[in-house]
Design a protein around this motif. Structure first.
Motif, PDB file in Angstrom:
ATOM      1  N   CYS A   1       0.829  -1.221   0.000  1.00 54.31           N
ATOM      2  CA  CYS A   1       0.000   0.000   0.000  1.00 54.31           C
ATOM      3  C   CYS A   1       0.856   1.259   0.000  1.00 54.31           C
ATOM      4  N   GLY A   2       0.222   2.384  -0.286  1.00 54.64           N
ATOM      5  CA  GLY A   2       0.906   3.683  -0.264  1.00 54.64           C
ATOM      6  C   GLY A   2       1.556   3.976  -1.599  1.00 54.64           C
TER       7      GLY A   2
ATOM      8  N   GLY B   1      -6.222   4.902   0.443  1.00 62.71           N
ATOM      9  CA  GLY B   1      -7.633   4.796   0.813  1.00 62.71           C
ATOM     10  C   GLY B   1      -8.077   3.343   0.843  1.00 62.71           C
TER      11      GLY B   1
ATOM     12  N   GLY C   1       0.893   5.008   7.327  1.00 58.08           N
ATOM     13  CA  GLY C   1      -0.543   4.789   7.177  1.00 58.08           C
ATOM     14  C   GLY C   1      -0.878   3.316   7.106  1.00 58.08           C
TER      15      GLY C   1
ATOM     16  N   VAL D   1     -11.359  -1.214   8.559  1.00 54.33           N
ATOM     17  CA  VAL D   1     -10.621  -2.325   9.155  1.00 54.33           C
ATOM     18  C   VAL D   1     -11.522  -3.554   9.343  1.00 54.33           C
TER      19      VAL D   1
ATOM     20  N   SER E   1      -2.211   1.263  -3.697  1.00 53.82           N
ATOM     21  CA  SER E   1      -3.291   2.252  -3.712  1.00 53.82           C
ATOM     22  C   SER E   1      -3.330   2.970  -2.381  1.00 53.82           C
TER      23      SER E   1
ATOM     24  N   GLY F   1       3.919   2.233   4.396  1.00 54.29           N
ATOM     25  CA  GLY F   1       4.457   3.265   5.281  1.00 54.29           C
ATOM     26  C   GLY F   1       3.678   3.394   6.575  1.00 54.29           C
TER      27      GLY F   1
HETATM   28  P1  ATP Z   1       3.471   6.321   1.984  1.00 56.22           P
HETATM   29  O1  ATP Z   1       4.690   6.493   2.826  1.00 56.22           O
HETATM   30  O2  ATP Z   1       3.782   5.953   0.592  1.00 56.22           O
HETATM   31  O3  ATP Z   1       2.535   7.483   2.114  1.00 56.22           O
HETATM   32  P2  ATP Z   1       1.569   4.980   3.617  1.00 56.22           P
HETATM   33  O4  ATP Z   1       1.444   3.577   4.077  1.00 56.22           O
HETATM   34  O5  ATP Z   1       1.725   6.006   4.697  1.00 56.22           O
HETATM   35  O6  ATP Z   1       2.749   5.037   2.581  1.00 56.22           O
HETATM   36  P3  ATP Z   1      -1.109   5.891   3.014  1.00 56.22           P
HETATM   37  O7  ATP Z   1      -1.690   6.203   1.692  1.00 56.22           O
HETATM   38  O8  ATP Z   1      -1.059   6.955   4.042  1.00 56.22           O
HETATM   39  O9  ATP Z   1       0.333   5.339   2.687  1.00 56.22           O
HETATM   40  O10 ATP Z   1      -1.879   4.654   3.675  1.00 56.22           O
HETATM   41  C1  ATP Z   1      -1.953   3.393   3.040  1.00 56.22           C
HETATM   42  C2  ATP Z   1      -3.182   2.657   3.412  1.00 56.22           C
HETATM   43  O11 ATP Z   1      -3.332   2.601   4.817  1.00 56.22           O
HETATM   44  C3  ATP Z   1      -4.438   3.290   2.843  1.00 56.22           C
HETATM   45  O12 ATP Z   1      -5.176   2.282   2.219  1.00 56.22           O
HETATM   46  C4  ATP Z   1      -5.134   3.866   4.056  1.00 56.22           C
HETATM   47  O13 ATP Z   1      -6.519   3.776   3.927  1.00 56.22           O
HETATM   48  C5  ATP Z   1      -4.645   3.003   5.191  1.00 56.22           C
HETATM   49  N1  ATP Z   1      -4.563   3.770   6.433  1.00 56.22           N
HETATM   50  C6  ATP Z   1      -3.908   4.930   6.615  1.00 56.22           C
HETATM   51  N2  ATP Z   1      -4.015   5.367   7.885  1.00 56.22           N
HETATM   52  C7  ATP Z   1      -4.769   4.447   8.530  1.00 56.22           C
HETATM   53  C8  ATP Z   1      -5.259   4.310   9.883  1.00 56.22           C
HETATM   54  N3  ATP Z   1      -4.967   5.209  10.816  1.00 56.22           N
HETATM   55  N4  ATP Z   1      -6.010   3.233  10.176  1.00 56.22           N
HETATM   56  C9  ATP Z   1      -6.303   2.312   9.229  1.00 56.22           C
HETATM   57  N5  ATP Z   1      -5.872   2.366   7.964  1.00 56.22           N
HETATM   58  C10 ATP Z   1      -5.124   3.418   7.598  1.00 56.22           C
END
Ligand code: ATP
Ligand code: MG
Length: 461
Positions: free
Chosen positions: A111-112, A178, A204, A182, A176, A202
């Motif tokens: 993801c991300g 979003g 998120g 959960v 992706s 990452g």
């Molecule tokens: P990057 O460093 O590339 O931004 P990331 O993992 O932080 O990576 P995000 O787009 O922020 O990328 O989040 C990835 C996924 O995690 C998304 O599908 C998002 O819905 C989910 N997510 C983010 N924050 C939360 C949270 N607090 N609780 C549950 N799911 C989350």
């Protein structure tokens, strides 16, 4: 420690260890290395020697002793806590495993944003699972979205499928932002019979993984959720580095070098390069240190002015006068107080940053025009070219070890953990702690001061 065992072990772990399954012999170190000096306790005999990771093995989080609080870099990981006693569980294969391999259905999700090395980690997870004897391995397409979108079917994974995927960048499974809630994800895990989930992403994604773990515990499901931190920015607490960072720094050299050549070949040339780093300036700092061609390095952790007698523009004017050209390297998150706030968020709720690179370019052009000095400004944003690269050799190795250890962690019965390298050793860490806040460049650290020494830049404040 007790807390870690309680919160990050699957239910009934103590019952399970009664009849735990022997681990495949591949993971047993066959060589016995003679040690000089005393081994704590009795040194094992040849018969006793097995070479697995003992569950009580620990990795110290800090190996430096600061003799005074004013020593450069002296900071507590967790204020109020004695760092000497902070450690993590050592990663690696345990002698007894929690899952019967034939009962495992493992899933991998990425993801991300993209990051070099994703395919290397996917590949290694699949290969290691197969060595454990797991037959059912699937990839969830396009991040968490793949758990809810009925159009997206799971991808069957095997050594044959993943054999060569590390030769290109990106993610075989797609990524992706979003996606579903959960509880929807956990419903879906149950429906598909998945009991091992490897989550590459990452902060998120890890917040999501932690919530999935909590939900599984609440439902008393025996599902191991193990994360592998994917952050090109290198902004995960405690870890020496995260995969993709090394490659990013290396690739950034090409952009910086191009900016330098452009600037150097033009009359009064100024090259501006914007690199990744939303809240942490590690890529910009390391790329500047590595290239030796950067005159001004700007990072989110260190405030600066563009205008005024101590501003960036004034220094650029000085550089043009003195050297004839200049190179600026900025992190994307730098100087956010100087750009228009957008208030926009992406699908995951992350704030869309204002573009400091474009702002610097525009202000530089305007400034030199106004004072009647010719300046030839070139702007390079190599972000997507860097993110899409395949991992370099050093990241390739890191990904391989992380992928293997993620599988070992799941088989050992850990859940809600992530895997990383700490003080050169691989360790399992509880997700909530490592994502509590991003790791930042310490403006008082030796490394930032080394960077300043190398660029020769003054304070822009
Ligand atoms: P990057 O460093 O590339 O931004 P990331 O993992 O932080 O990576 P995000 O787009 O922020 O990328 O989040 C990835 C996924 O995690 C998304 O599908 C998002 O819905 C989910 N997510 C983010 N924050 C939360 C949270 N607090 N609780 C549950 N799911 C989350
Ligand atoms: Mg993020």
């Amino acid at each position: 420690q007790r807390d870690f065992e309680q919160r990050f072990r699957l239910p009934h772990i103590t019952d399970i260890f009664e009849d735990a399954v022997p681990i495949p012999s591949t993971f047993c170190l066959k060589m016995r290395t003679p040690l000089n000096g005393d081994f704590p306790g009795n040194y094992p005999s040849d018969e006793e020697w097995h070479g697995y990771i003992n569950n009580n093995d620990r990795v110290l989080l800090k190996t430096i002793y600061y003799s005074s609080p004013t020593s450069a870099g002296a900071e507590c990981i967790d204020p109020g806590c004695n760092w000497v006693e902070q450690w993590a569980h050592r990663a690696g294969p345990r002698e007894k495993i929690y899952f019967k391999p034939e009962e495992v259905k493992a899933a991998i999700v990425t993801c991300g944003g993209l990051c070099p090395g994703l395919n290397d980690v996917i590949r290694q997870i699949v290969i290691t699972l197969e060595i454990y004897g797991v037959k059912r391995i699937v990839g969830i397409p396009f991040g968490y979205r793949g758990f809810s979108d009925t159009e997206l079917t799971e991808v069957l994974l095997s050594r044959k499928v993943v054999q060569n995927i590390h030769l290109s960048g990106g993610s075989l499974l797609g990524v992706s932002r979003g996606g579903p809630s959960v509880s929807e994800i956990v419903d879906n895990l149950e429906a598909r019979g998945i009991n091992m989930l490897f989550v590459l992403g990452g902060n998120g994604t890890h917040a999501g993984a932690n919530a999935i773990h909590d939900e599984c515990q609440k439902r008393r499901l025996k599902v191991a959720v193990v994360g592998v931190p994917k952050t090109i920015d290198n902004d995960i607490l405690l870890m020496d580095k995260t995969f993709g960072f090394d490659t990013a720094v290396e690739e950034a050299q090409r952009a910086i070098n191009s900016a330098y050549i452009e600037a150097h070949s033009a009359y009064h040339g100024i090259g501006i390069v914007k690199l990744m780093g939303r809240s942490s300036g590690f890529i910009a700092m390391h790329a500047s240190l590595a290239s030796g061609q950067v005159d001004i390095c700007l990072i989110p952790e260190v405030p600066f002015n563009i205008h005024g007698p101590h501003g960036v523009l004034n220094h650029l004017q000085y550089l043009l006068d003195k050297k004839g050209s200049a190179v600026v390297c900025t992190a994307e998150g730098a100087g956010q107080n100087l750009v228009q706030k957008t208030n926009a968020t992406d699908a995951s709720g992350n704030i869309v940053l204002g573009d400091i690179g474009v702002r610097l370019q525009q202000e530089t052009k305007k400034y030199f025009k106004e004072i009647g000095i010719h300046a030839d400004v070139k702007y390079i944003d190599p972000t997507y070219m860097i993110r899409a690269c395949r991992a370099n050799a050093s990241d390739g190795i890191l990904c391989t070890v992380l992928g293997q250890n993620a599988v070992h962690g799941a088989f050992a019965g850990f859940s809600g953990i992530t895997v990383g390298i700490i003080n050169t050793h691989y360790a399992y860490l509880p997700i909530p702690q490592v994502i509590s806040h991003p790791r930042l460049v310490d403006p008082n650290s030796r490394m930032w001061h080394r960077c300043l020494t190398s660029t020769g830049q003054p304070d822009f404040i």
